[in-house]
Write a protein that holds these residues in place. Sequence first.
Motif, PDB file in Angstrom:
ATOM      1  N   ALA A   1       0.832  -1.202   0.000  1.00  0.00           N
ATOM      2  CA  ALA A   1       0.000   0.000   0.000  1.00  0.00           C
ATOM      3  C   ALA A   1       0.870   1.256   0.000  1.00  0.00           C
ATOM      4  O   ALA A   1       0.574   2.222  -0.705  1.00  0.00           O
ATOM      5  CB  ALA A   1      -0.922  -0.004   1.208  1.00  0.00           C
ATOM      6  N   GLN A   2       1.938   1.228   0.768  1.00  0.00           N
ATOM      7  CA  GLN A   2       2.844   2.377   0.807  1.00  0.00           C
ATOM      8  C   GLN A   2       3.522   2.579  -0.544  1.00  0.00           C
ATOM      9  O   GLN A   2       3.643   3.702  -1.027  1.00  0.00           O
ATOM     10  CB  GLN A   2       3.898   2.194   1.898  1.00  0.00           C
ATOM     11  N   GLN A   3       3.944   1.497  -1.174  1.00  0.00           N
ATOM     12  CA  GLN A   3       4.576   1.588  -2.490  1.00  0.00           C
ATOM     13  C   GLN A   3       3.585   2.158  -3.501  1.00  0.00           C
ATOM     14  O   GLN A   3       3.925   3.017  -4.301  1.00  0.00           O
ATOM     15  CB  GLN A   3       5.074   0.227  -2.945  1.00  0.00           C
ATOM     16  N   ARG A   4       2.347   1.688  -3.446  1.00  0.00           N
ATOM     17  CA  ARG A   4       1.309   2.178  -4.372  1.00  0.00           C
ATOM     18  C   ARG A   4       1.066   3.669  -4.142  1.00  0.00           C
ATOM     19  O   ARG A   4       0.938   4.439  -5.091  1.00  0.00           O
ATOM     20  CB  ARG A   4       0.018   1.387  -4.160  1.00  0.00           C
ATOM     21  N   SER A   5       1.018   4.078  -2.894  1.00  0.00           N
ATOM     22  CA  SER A   5       0.810   5.479  -2.560  1.00  0.00           C
ATOM     23  C   SER A   5       1.951   6.342  -3.101  1.00  0.00           C
ATOM     24  O   SER A   5       1.718   7.419  -3.653  1.00  0.00           O
ATOM     25  CB  SER A   5       0.701   5.631  -1.047  1.00  0.00           C
ATOM     26  N   GLU A   6       3.170   5.877  -2.968  1.00  0.00           N
ATOM     27  CA  GLU A   6       4.331   6.613  -3.481  1.00  0.00           C
ATOM     28  C   GLU A   6       4.299   6.714  -5.001  1.00  0.00           C
ATOM     29  O   GLU A   6       4.650   7.744  -5.570  1.00  0.00           O
ATOM     30  CB  GLU A   6       5.622   5.950  -3.008  1.00  0.00           C
ATOM     31  N   GLU A   7       3.865   5.658  -5.666  1.00  0.00           N
ATOM     32  CA  GLU A   7       3.763   5.677  -7.122  1.00  0.00           C
ATOM     33  C   GLU A   7       2.710   6.675  -7.585  1.00  0.00           C
ATOM     34  O   GLU A   7       2.927   7.425  -8.544  1.00  0.00           O
ATOM     35  CB  GLU A   7       3.426   4.283  -7.647  1.00  0.00           C
ATOM     36  N   VAL A   8       1.567   6.705  -6.904  1.00  0.00           N
ATOM     37  CA  VAL A   8       0.506   7.652  -7.253  1.00  0.00           C
ATOM     38  C   VAL A   8       0.985   9.085  -7.041  1.00  0.00           C
ATOM     39  O   VAL A   8       0.752   9.964  -7.884  1.00  0.00           O
ATOM     40  CB  VAL A   8      -0.772   7.356  -6.435  1.00  0.00           C
ATOM     41  N   LEU A   9       1.658   9.331  -5.925  1.00  0.00           N
ATOM     42  CA  LEU A   9       2.183  10.663  -5.651  1.00  0.00           C
ATOM     43  C   LEU A   9       3.204  11.081  -6.709  1.00  0.00           C
ATOM     44  O   LEU A   9       3.149  12.194  -7.233  1.00  0.00           O
ATOM     45  CB  LEU A   9       2.820  10.708  -4.258  1.00  0.00           C
ATOM     46  N   ALA A  10       4.105  10.201  -7.064  1.00  0.00           N
ATOM     47  CA  ALA A  10       5.117  10.510  -8.082  1.00  0.00           C
ATOM     48  C   ALA A  10       4.463  10.809  -9.425  1.00  0.00           C
ATOM     49  O   ALA A  10       4.862  11.739 -10.137  1.00  0.00           O
ATOM     50  CB  ALA A  10       6.100   9.353  -8.218  1.00  0.00           C
ATOM     51  N   ARG A  11       3.444  10.054  -9.774  1.00  0.00           N
ATOM     52  CA  ARG A  11       2.734  10.272 -11.039  1.00  0.00           C
ATOM     53  C   ARG A  11       2.017  11.621 -11.023  1.00  0.00           C
ATOM     54  O   ARG A  11       2.037  12.365 -12.010  1.00  0.00           O
ATOM     55  CB  ARG A  11       1.743   9.137 -11.285  1.00  0.00           C
ATOM     56  N   SER A  12       1.396  11.964  -9.905  1.00  0.00           N
ATOM     57  CA  SER A  12       0.694  13.245  -9.789  1.00  0.00           C
ATOM     58  C   SER A  12       1.660  14.416  -9.899  1.00  0.00           C
ATOM     59  O   SER A  12       1.379  15.400 -10.584  1.00  0.00           O
ATOM     60  CB  SER A  12      -0.044  13.322  -8.451  1.00  0.00           C
ATOM     61  N   ILE A  13       2.796  14.306  -9.248  1.00  0.00           N
ATOM     62  CA  ILE A  13       3.806  15.368  -9.327  1.00  0.00           C
ATOM     63  C   ILE A  13       4.318  15.511 -10.755  1.00  0.00           C
ATOM     64  O   ILE A  13       4.459  16.626 -11.267  1.00  0.00           O
ATOM     65  CB  ILE A  13       4.955  15.097  -8.342  1.00  0.00           C
ATOM     66  N   ALA A  14       4.561  14.398 -11.429  1.00  0.00           N
ATOM     67  CA  ALA A  14       5.047  14.439 -12.809  1.00  0.00           C
ATOM     68  C   ALA A  14       4.034  15.103 -13.729  1.00  0.00           C
ATOM     69  O   ALA A  14       4.403  15.867 -14.625  1.00  0.00           O
ATOM     70  CB  ALA A  14       5.377  13.034 -13.298  1.00  0.00           C
ATOM     71  N   GLN A  15       2.749  14.841 -13.515  1.00  0.00           N
ATOM     72  CA  GLN A  15       1.717  15.453 -14.352  1.00  0.00           C
ATOM     73  C   GLN A  15       1.690  16.966 -14.172  1.00  0.00           C
ATOM     74  O   GLN A  15       1.523  17.712 -15.125  1.00  0.00           O
ATOM     75  CB  GLN A  15       0.344  14.877 -14.019  1.00  0.00           C
TER      76      GLN A  15
END
Length: 73
Positions: free
Chosen positions: A8-22
């Motif tokens: 869950a933590q890894q998934r959360s970090e991936e979502v955050l990274a994707r949002s920042i990149a967008q």
Amino acid sequence: MADAIDMAQQRSEEVLARSIAQIIHRPVAVSASFCEECDTPIPEARRRAIYGVTRCVSCQQIFELKATHFKGH
């Protein structure tokens, strides 16, 4: 082996990274000369200060208040 919390933590970090990149790679349009809400001229100083601005100060304040209200804050 990863447990549910690690995944869950890894998934959360991936979502955050994707949002920042967008946000970082979002195309920015040229500033508008007239407010998209009320059609009043946007001052040159505001257009230079905020690249891609589309609303006058008054309409932007209203927009932000509505956005905050609908988020439930």
